[in-house]
Design a protein around this motif. Structure first.
Motif, PDB file in Angstrom:
ATOM      1  N   ASP A  39      19.737  23.113  -6.333  1.00 44.28           N
ATOM      2  CA  ASP A  39      21.024  22.640  -6.834  1.00 44.28           C
ATOM      3  C   ASP A  39      21.484  21.386  -6.082  1.00 44.28           C
ATOM      4  OD1 ASP A  39      23.475  22.882  -8.400  1.00 44.28           O
ATOM      5  OD2 ASP A  39      24.422  23.662  -6.581  1.00 44.28           O
ATOM      6  N   ALA A  40      21.332  21.389  -4.771  1.00 48.97           N
ATOM      7  CA  ALA A  40      21.759  20.252  -3.952  1.00 48.97           C
ATOM      8  C   ALA A  40      20.901  19.008  -4.187  1.00 48.97           C
ATOM      9  CB  ALA A  40      21.721  20.635  -2.469  1.00 48.97           C
ATOM     10  N   ALA A  41      19.668  19.188  -4.618  1.00 46.70           N
ATOM     11  CA  ALA A  41      18.730  18.069  -4.764  1.00 46.70           C
ATOM     12  C   ALA A  41      18.757  17.424  -6.152  1.00 46.70           C
ATOM     13  CB  ALA A  41      17.311  18.545  -4.465  1.00 46.70           C
ATOM     14  N   PRO A  67      18.452  12.142  -7.939  1.00 45.99           N
ATOM     15  CA  PRO A  67      18.739  10.758  -7.561  1.00 45.99           C
ATOM     16  C   PRO A  67      17.538  10.164  -6.834  1.00 45.99           C
ATOM     17  CG  PRO A  67      19.880  12.279  -6.100  1.00 45.99           C
ATOM     18  CD  PRO A  67      19.225  13.115  -7.173  1.00 45.99           C
ATOM     19  N   VAL A  68      17.311   8.866  -7.018  1.00 42.09           N
ATOM     20  CA  VAL A  68      16.215   8.209  -6.293  1.00 42.09           C
ATOM     21  C   VAL A  68      16.702   7.601  -4.983  1.00 42.09           C
ATOM     22  CG1 VAL A  68      14.877   7.761  -8.378  1.00 42.09           C
ATOM     23  CG2 VAL A  68      16.438   6.016  -7.529  1.00 42.09           C
ATOM     24  N   SER A  69      18.013   7.428  -4.859  1.00 44.91           N
ATOM     25  CA  SER A  69      18.587   6.833  -3.661  1.00 44.91           C
ATOM     26  C   SER A  69      20.067   7.188  -3.599  1.00 44.91           C
ATOM     27  CB  SER A  69      18.422   5.307  -3.711  1.00 44.91           C
ATOM     28  OG  SER A  69      19.086   4.692  -2.622  1.00 44.91           O
ATOM     29  N   GLN A  70      20.621   7.171  -2.402  1.00 42.33           N
ATOM     30  CA  GLN A  70      22.057   7.374  -2.227  1.00 42.33           C
ATOM     31  C   GLN A  70      22.819   6.048  -2.315  1.00 42.33           C
ATOM     32  OE1 GLN A  70      23.398  10.431  -2.172  1.00 42.33           O
ATOM     33  NE2 GLN A  70      21.283  11.069  -2.486  1.00 42.33           N
ATOM     34  N   GLY A  76      22.323   4.330 -11.321  1.00 43.63           N
ATOM     35  CA  GLY A  76      21.875   4.530 -12.704  1.00 43.63           C
ATOM     36  C   GLY A  76      20.379   4.741 -12.818  1.00 43.63           C
ATOM     37  N   VAL A  77      19.750   5.114 -11.709  1.00 44.74           N
ATOM     38  CA  VAL A  77      18.304   5.360 -11.694  1.00 44.74           C
ATOM     39  C   VAL A  77      18.081   6.801 -11.245  1.00 44.74           C
ATOM     40  CG1 VAL A  77      16.071   4.613 -10.777  1.00 44.74           C
ATOM     41  CG2 VAL A  77      17.926   2.940 -11.065  1.00 44.74           C
ATOM     42  N   ALA A  78      17.268   7.525 -11.992  1.00 42.46           N
ATOM     43  CA  ALA A  78      17.022   8.927 -11.655  1.00 42.46           C
ATOM     44  C   ALA A  78      15.555   9.273 -11.859  1.00 42.46           C
ATOM     45  CB  ALA A  78      17.897   9.840 -12.511  1.00 42.46           C
ATOM     46  N   GLU A  79      15.106  10.271 -11.112  1.00 42.02           N
ATOM     47  CA  GLU A  79      13.742  10.773 -11.246  1.00 42.02           C
ATOM     48  C   GLU A  79      13.737  12.002 -12.139  1.00 42.02           C
ATOM     49  OE1 GLU A  79       9.924  12.267  -8.600  1.00 42.02           O
ATOM     50  OE2 GLU A  79      11.714  11.516  -7.579  1.00 42.02           O
TER      51      GLU A  79
END
Length: 165
Positions: A39-41, A67-70, A76-79
């Motif tokens: 859930d956290a990831a 998320p790919v980065s904080q 607006g980029v996701a894995e």
């Protein structure tokens, strides 16, 4: 039927994740996480399950975004993660999940989706390419799995509707 993933789906989702781990071609992970870790990831939006069969609530597959980065520039980029139960592979469940995930990502302002997978995972590569992802590179010997170096293929899909101006 594609539905929003609920915490109550976790045990079935986790079982499907374990099936992926067991193939040796789905992830570098060796253990399925707890619900709290998972859930956290993952992003709160676009957590989907495919329900199939006569048993109400039976999960045939799942898809989610991480998320790919904080850093805010990559907001607006996701894995992408897509996992289908062994019993439902080659049935269209993966395509329905990934298509719904793409629509949901765009509704939530995601302009780029990326996916990394082992080159041996031919089914997943074909699925992603069929849904508009393109190969952007190969990461050679990026990590070890069971003591062996593994490559990953990096794919991405740029939204034609989000982030175009």
């Amino acid at each position: 039927m594609i539905d929003i993933m609920q915490a109550a789906d976790w045990e079935q989702v986790r079982t499907i994740y374990w099936e992926g781990i067991a193939t040796g071609h789905a992830t570098f992970e060796m253990e399925a996480p707890s619900w709290e870790q998972w859930d956290a990831a993952h992003l709160r939006c676009a957590r989907l399950v495919a329900r199939a069969g006569r048993v109400a609530g039976r999960v045939a597959g799942w898809a989610a975004l991480s998320p790919v980065s904080q850093r805010c520039v990559y907001g607006g980029v996701a894995e992408v993660s897509v996992y289908v139960s062994q019993a439902h592979r080659q049935s269209g469940v993966g395509r329905r999940l990934l298509s719904a995930l793409i629509r949901e990502s765009e509704r939530n302002g995601i302009w780029t989706l990326q996916a990394g997978m082992f080159p041996e995972n031919a089914g997943s590569l074909a699925l992603h390419r069929g849904c508009g992802f393109r190969e952007v590179g190969r990461r050679e010997r990026i990590g070890k799995l069971n003591g062996a170096w593994r490559d990953t293929i990096l794919l991405e899909r740029r939204s034609p509707v989000v982030g175009v101006t």
